[in-house]
Enzyme design. Structure first.
Site, mmCIF file in Angstrom:
data_model
loop_
_atom_site.group_PDB
_atom_site.id
_atom_site.type_symbol
_atom_site.label_atom_id
_atom_site.label_comp_id
_atom_site.label_asym_id
_atom_site.label_seq_id
_atom_site.Cartn_x
_atom_site.Cartn_y
_atom_site.Cartn_z
ATOM 1 N N TYR A 1 4.361 -9.069 -5.096
ATOM 2 C CA TYR A 1 4.138 -7.719 -5.646
ATOM 3 C C TYR A 1 5.399 -7.226 -6.347
ATOM 4 C CZ TYR A 1 3.881 -2.585 -5.632
ATOM 5 O OH TYR A 1 3.931 -1.255 -6.000
ATOM 6 N N ALA B 1 -2.718 -0.633 -10.182
ATOM 7 C CA ALA B 1 -1.981 -1.816 -9.743
ATOM 8 C C ALA B 1 -2.671 -2.429 -8.539
ATOM 9 C CB ALA B 1 -0.549 -1.439 -9.342
ATOM 10 N N TYR C 1 -3.568 -13.017 -8.907
ATOM 11 C CA TYR C 1 -4.239 -11.762 -9.276
ATOM 12 C C TYR C 1 -3.219 -10.624 -9.381
ATOM 13 C CZ TYR C 1 -7.198 -7.623 -8.933
ATOM 14 O OH TYR C 1 -7.779 -6.404 -9.165
ATOM 15 N N THR D 1 8.685 0.218 -8.784
ATOM 16 C CA THR D 1 8.747 0.425 -7.338
ATOM 17 C C THR D 1 10.105 0.096 -6.720
ATOM 18 O OG1 THR D 1 7.925 -0.446 -5.229
ATOM 19 C CG2 THR D 1 7.684 -1.875 -7.120
ATOM 20 N N GLU E 1 10.407 -1.454 -4.150
ATOM 21 C CA GLU E 1 10.295 -2.822 -3.615
ATOM 22 C C GLU E 1 11.109 -3.804 -4.460
ATOM 23 O OE1 GLU E 1 8.235 -4.613 -1.208
ATOM 24 O OE2 GLU E 1 8.156 -2.705 -0.161
ATOM 25 N N LYS F 1 6.068 -6.464 -10.367
ATOM 26 C CA LYS F 1 6.471 -5.128 -10.831
ATOM 27 C C LYS F 1 7.825 -5.181 -11.538
ATOM 28 C CE LYS F 1 3.398 -1.933 -9.505
ATOM 29 N NZ LYS F 1 2.956 -0.770 -10.282
HETATM 30 P P1 NAP Z 1 -3.352 3.205 -5.128
HETATM 31 O O1 NAP Z 1 -3.798 4.411 -4.381
HETATM 32 O O2 NAP Z 1 -3.491 1.864 -4.518
HETATM 33 O O3 NAP Z 1 -4.157 3.231 -6.518
HETATM 34 C C1 NAP Z 1 -4.193 2.145 -7.374
HETATM 35 C C2 NAP Z 1 -5.280 2.370 -8.404
HETATM 36 O O4 NAP Z 1 -5.319 1.205 -9.248
HETATM 37 C C3 NAP Z 1 -6.687 2.536 -7.798
HETATM 38 O O5 NAP Z 1 -7.343 3.592 -8.447
HETATM 39 C C4 NAP Z 1 -7.371 1.226 -8.138
HETATM 40 O O6 NAP Z 1 -8.742 1.315 -8.371
HETATM 41 C C5 NAP Z 1 -6.674 0.863 -9.452
HETATM 42 N N1 NAP Z 1 -6.796 -0.570 -9.708
HETATM 43 C C6 NAP Z 1 -6.407 -1.575 -8.900
HETATM 44 N N2 NAP Z 1 -6.723 -2.756 -9.464
HETATM 45 C C7 NAP Z 1 -7.322 -2.474 -10.649
HETATM 46 C C8 NAP Z 1 -7.884 -3.265 -11.676
HETATM 47 N N3 NAP Z 1 -7.927 -4.589 -11.590
HETATM 48 N N4 NAP Z 1 -8.414 -2.655 -12.766
HETATM 49 C C9 NAP Z 1 -8.405 -1.304 -12.849
HETATM 50 N N5 NAP Z 1 -7.899 -0.490 -11.900
HETATM 51 C C10 NAP Z 1 -7.366 -1.073 -10.817
HETATM 52 O O7 NAP Z 1 -1.846 3.359 -5.578
HETATM 53 P P2 NAP Z 1 -0.934 4.675 -5.655
HETATM 54 O O8 NAP Z 1 -0.300 4.880 -4.335
HETATM 55 O O9 NAP Z 1 -1.708 5.757 -6.305
HETATM 56 O O10 NAP Z 1 0.227 4.161 -6.620
HETATM 57 C C11 NAP Z 1 0.147 4.341 -8.020
HETATM 58 C C12 NAP Z 1 1.071 3.356 -8.705
HETATM 59 O O11 NAP Z 1 2.406 3.558 -8.263
HETATM 60 C C13 NAP Z 1 0.771 1.888 -8.425
HETATM 61 O O12 NAP Z 1 1.037 1.170 -9.605
HETATM 62 C C14 NAP Z 1 1.771 1.504 -7.350
HETATM 63 O O13 NAP Z 1 2.062 0.113 -7.412
HETATM 64 C C15 NAP Z 1 2.944 2.353 -7.750
HETATM 65 N N6 NAP Z 1 3.829 2.725 -6.650
HETATM 66 C C16 NAP Z 1 3.333 3.444 -5.612
HETATM 67 C C17 NAP Z 1 4.175 3.843 -4.580
HETATM 68 C C18 NAP Z 1 3.669 4.643 -3.414
HETATM 69 O O14 NAP Z 1 4.411 4.783 -2.436
HETATM 70 N N7 NAP Z 1 2.468 5.200 -3.473
HETATM 71 C C19 NAP Z 1 5.542 3.523 -4.655
HETATM 72 C C20 NAP Z 1 6.002 2.773 -5.724
HETATM 73 C C21 NAP Z 1 5.146 2.405 -6.743
HETATM 74 P P3 NAP Z 1 -9.813 1.508 -7.175
HETATM 75 O O15 NAP Z 1 -9.768 2.969 -6.867
HETATM 76 O O16 NAP Z 1 -11.088 1.053 -7.796
HETATM 77 O O17 NAP Z 1 -9.337 0.652 -6.046
HETATM 78 O O1 G4F Z 2 2.937 1.415 4.148
HETATM 79 P P1 G4F Z 2 3.359 0.068 3.714
HETATM 80 O O2 G4F Z 2 2.293 -0.957 3.583
HETATM 81 O O3 G4F Z 2 4.144 0.293 2.358
HETATM 82 P P2 G4F Z 2 5.163 -0.643 1.553
HETATM 83 O O4 G4F Z 2 4.995 -2.060 1.878
HETATM 84 O O5 G4F Z 2 6.510 -0.048 1.718
HETATM 85 O O6 G4F Z 2 4.635 -0.458 0.054
HETATM 86 C C1 G4F Z 2 4.335 0.822 -0.471
HETATM 87 O O7 G4F Z 2 5.511 1.383 -1.021
HETATM 88 C C2 G4F Z 2 6.067 0.643 -2.125
HETATM 89 C C3 G4F Z 2 7.320 1.390 -2.582
HETATM 90 O O8 G4F Z 2 8.425 0.995 -1.798
HETATM 91 C C4 G4F Z 2 5.034 0.572 -3.227
HETATM 92 F F1 G4F Z 2 5.542 -0.079 -4.303
HETATM 93 C C5 G4F Z 2 3.779 -0.126 -2.732
HETATM 94 O O9 G4F Z 2 2.784 -0.103 -3.759
HETATM 95 C C6 G4F Z 2 3.249 0.648 -1.521
HETATM 96 O O10 G4F Z 2 2.811 1.908 -1.956
HETATM 97 O O11 G4F Z 2 4.447 -0.527 4.715
HETATM 98 C C7 G4F Z 2 5.633 0.195 5.013
HETATM 99 C C8 G4F Z 2 6.349 -0.488 6.163
HETATM 100 C C9 G4F Z 2 6.564 -1.990 5.976
HETATM 101 O O12 G4F Z 2 7.870 -2.319 6.385
HETATM 102 C C10 G4F Z 2 5.568 -2.638 6.917
HETATM 103 O O13 G4F Z 2 5.985 -3.898 7.408
HETATM 104 O O14 G4F Z 2 5.539 -0.370 7.331
HETATM 105 C C11 G4F Z 2 5.545 -1.604 8.014
HETATM 106 N N1 G4F Z 2 4.334 -1.675 8.850
HETATM 107 C C12 G4F Z 2 4.344 -1.764 10.203
HETATM 108 N N2 G4F Z 2 3.080 -1.845 10.656
HETATM 109 C C13 G4F Z 2 3.069 -1.676 8.422
HETATM 110 C C14 G4F Z 2 2.272 -1.777 9.566
HETATM 111 N N3 G4F Z 2 2.529 -1.587 7.189
HETATM 112 C C15 G4F Z 2 1.177 -1.597 7.080
HETATM 113 N N4 G4F Z 2 0.636 -1.466 5.856
HETATM 114 N N5 G4F Z 2 0.361 -1.712 8.185
HETATM 115 C C16 G4F Z 2 0.866 -1.809 9.450
HETATM 116 O O15 G4F Z 2 0.125 -1.926 10.411
#
Ligand code: NAP
Ligand code: G4F
Length: 347
Positions: A151, A84, A97, A127, A129, A155
């Site tokens: 985003y 994603a 995108y 998610t 979100e 999703k």
């Molecule tokens: P991540 O570390 O950002 O990994 C995303 C992966 O998607 C990376 O391997 C990236 O490739 C690949 N990707 C991105 N754009 C692509 C494209 N155009 N074509 C092919 N591959 C692509 O995310 P994650 O934390 O593992 O999360 C996994 C999934 O769970 C995601 O769908 C995310 O939205 C969802 N999610 C995550 C969280 C969380 O807290 N982690 C919570 C809710 C939902 P590269 O390695 O080349 O960049």
């Molecule tokens: O770590 P974050 O960027 O994660 P966010 O936005 O919660 O999104 C992550 O979790 C989602 C699930 O709820 C996924 F779907 C998504 O793909 C991703 O994995 O930000 C968390 C919080 C936000 O409120 C942001 O405003 O942290 C706050 N924040 C404060 N300072 C910051 C920062 N976030 C980022 N990235 N960088 C900062 O400097």
């Protein structure tokens, strides 16, 4: 006996790496989707020592014909769609995108399965979100959605599509509504990794001050390993396809997270100043560790997310190994080990 095959998109991300390890240990054959690059950095897979156990195919998720070819060639039992554009902030900069990768590419994969009469099961990483700034104190599978970013909207579109196609075609398509989950393998732009890496880098490497946005927003943070187990249960243990909230049920602010990291590192801190002038300092020497930068504030801030995981706990007997303290301890310990190592890695 022939191994069962799964296709994992986003195999090189945090979840893709942990899920691959989990399924390799359960004797699955792993096919991984990577986007082509001039220099492959498979550090997460190398960190878990699993690179050589995976068969890779190369494609962007939105190269529709190529994705169709890969699905038809590999005919996996399950597709775990973890790829994603996963960074909320970036989705404001590039919504087109974000929609292409997070929605249209999902639609394409589901159409390939349906039009070709495949039995392939499909897991979608939905998610928390999608809930946005909910009026309820915690969110479950019945909570209304109110997304606050491109985003989250992309999703949510995929989430609704999974449900619609499941009901329309009787397919085993499921979504995990995943709340935030973290680990040492988390990408560097996400706030937990940014804080842990930044503070360890200050104390072990004389690194720069960490600049953050809103310290008051709070998240329900779990450990990625626990969430991978939830994905596994949803796809392998559930008799009927369904959607599940995956969360810990507890929420903490960014400020709480900073305090816990410092506690793990034996640093005594104090927050001084207000608003954009706020700073976090080391009490021992008044050194500034963290300051605020407006650029990290979001257009439409999602202030609080807290999930209710009762359904997955009851129906699939999902159990958590990590609580908030253990999550932070694990991230800090591995970050320190990494920075001290001769072969340190940085995502
Ligand atoms: P991540 O570390 O950002 O990994 C995303 C992966 O998607 C990376 O391997 C990236 O490739 C690949 N990707 C991105 N754009 C692509 C494209 N155009 N074509 C092919 N591959 C692509 O995310 P994650 O934390 O593992 O999360 C996994 C999934 O769970 C995601 O769908 C995310 O939205 C969802 N999610 C995550 C969280 C969380 O807290 N982690 C919570 C809710 C939902 P590269 O390695 O080349 O960049
Ligand atoms: O770590 P974050 O960027 O994660 P966010 O936005 O919660 O999104 C992550 O979790 C989602 C699930 O709820 C996924 F779907 C998504 O793909 C991703 O994995 O930000 C968390 C919080 C936000 O409120 C942001 O405003 O942290 C706050 N924040 C404060 N300072 C910051 C920062 N976030 C980022 N990235 N960088 C900062 O400097």
């Amino acid at each position: 006996m022939k191994k069962k095959k799964v296709l994992i998109t986003g195999i090189n991300g945090q979840d893709g790496a942990y899920l691959s390890k989990h399924l390799i240990e359960k004797n699955y054959e792993i096919v991984g989707l990577l986007r082509r690059s001039s220099s492959y950095k498979l550090q997460r897979l190398d960190y878990l020592n699993i690179r050589n156990k995976i068969k890779f195919f190369h494609s962007e998720l939105n190269e529709y014909k190529n994705i169709e070819r890969i699905i038809l060639e590999t005919k996996p039992e399950i597709i775990y769609n973890l790829a994603a554009q996963s960074f909320v902030q970036y989705s404001f900069e590039n919504p087109t995108y974000s929609f292409d990768i997070n929605f249209s590419s999902v639609l394409n994969m589901l159409e390939v399965i349906i039009r070709n009469g495949l039995d392939t099961k499909f897991f979608q990483a939905s998610t928390s979100e999608m809930f946005g700034n909910s009026k309820l104190t915690s969110q479950n599978e019945n909570t209304p959605f109110n997304p606050t970013s491109p985003y989250a909207i992309s999703k949510l579109s995929s989430h609704q599509l999974i449900k619609n196609f499941r009901e329309s075609y009787g397919k085993f398509f499921c979504s995990g509504i995943l709340f935030n989950h973290e680990s040492f393998l988390r990408g560097r732009e996400f706030v937990t990794k940014k804080i842990v890496h930044g503070l360890v880098n200050i104390y072990y490497n004389n690194g720069p001050i960490v600049k953050l946005g809103n310290l008051n927003s709070s998240r329900d943070w779990g450990h990625a390993e626990d969430f991978i187990n939830a994905m596994y249960l949803i796809m392998h243990k559930s008799r009927l396809p369904d959607d599940y909230v995956v969360a810990t049920g507890r929420a903490f602010s960014i400020r709480d997270f900073i305090k816990k990291v410092c506690e793990c590192m034996n640093i005594k801190i104090r927050f001084i100043g207000k608003g954009y002038q706020e700073k976090c300092i080391d009490i021992k020497n008044n050194k500034i560790l963290i300051s605020i930068d407006r650029k990290y504030f979001r257009e439409n801030e999602l202030l609080k997310l807290k999930g209710n995981p009762n359904k997955i706990k009851k129906k699939l007997n999902w159990k958590l190994k990590y609580n908030f303290s253990k999550l932070v301890e694990d991230m800090v310990k591995k970050e320190i080990d990494n920075i001290k190592s001769e072969n340190s890695i940085f995502f």
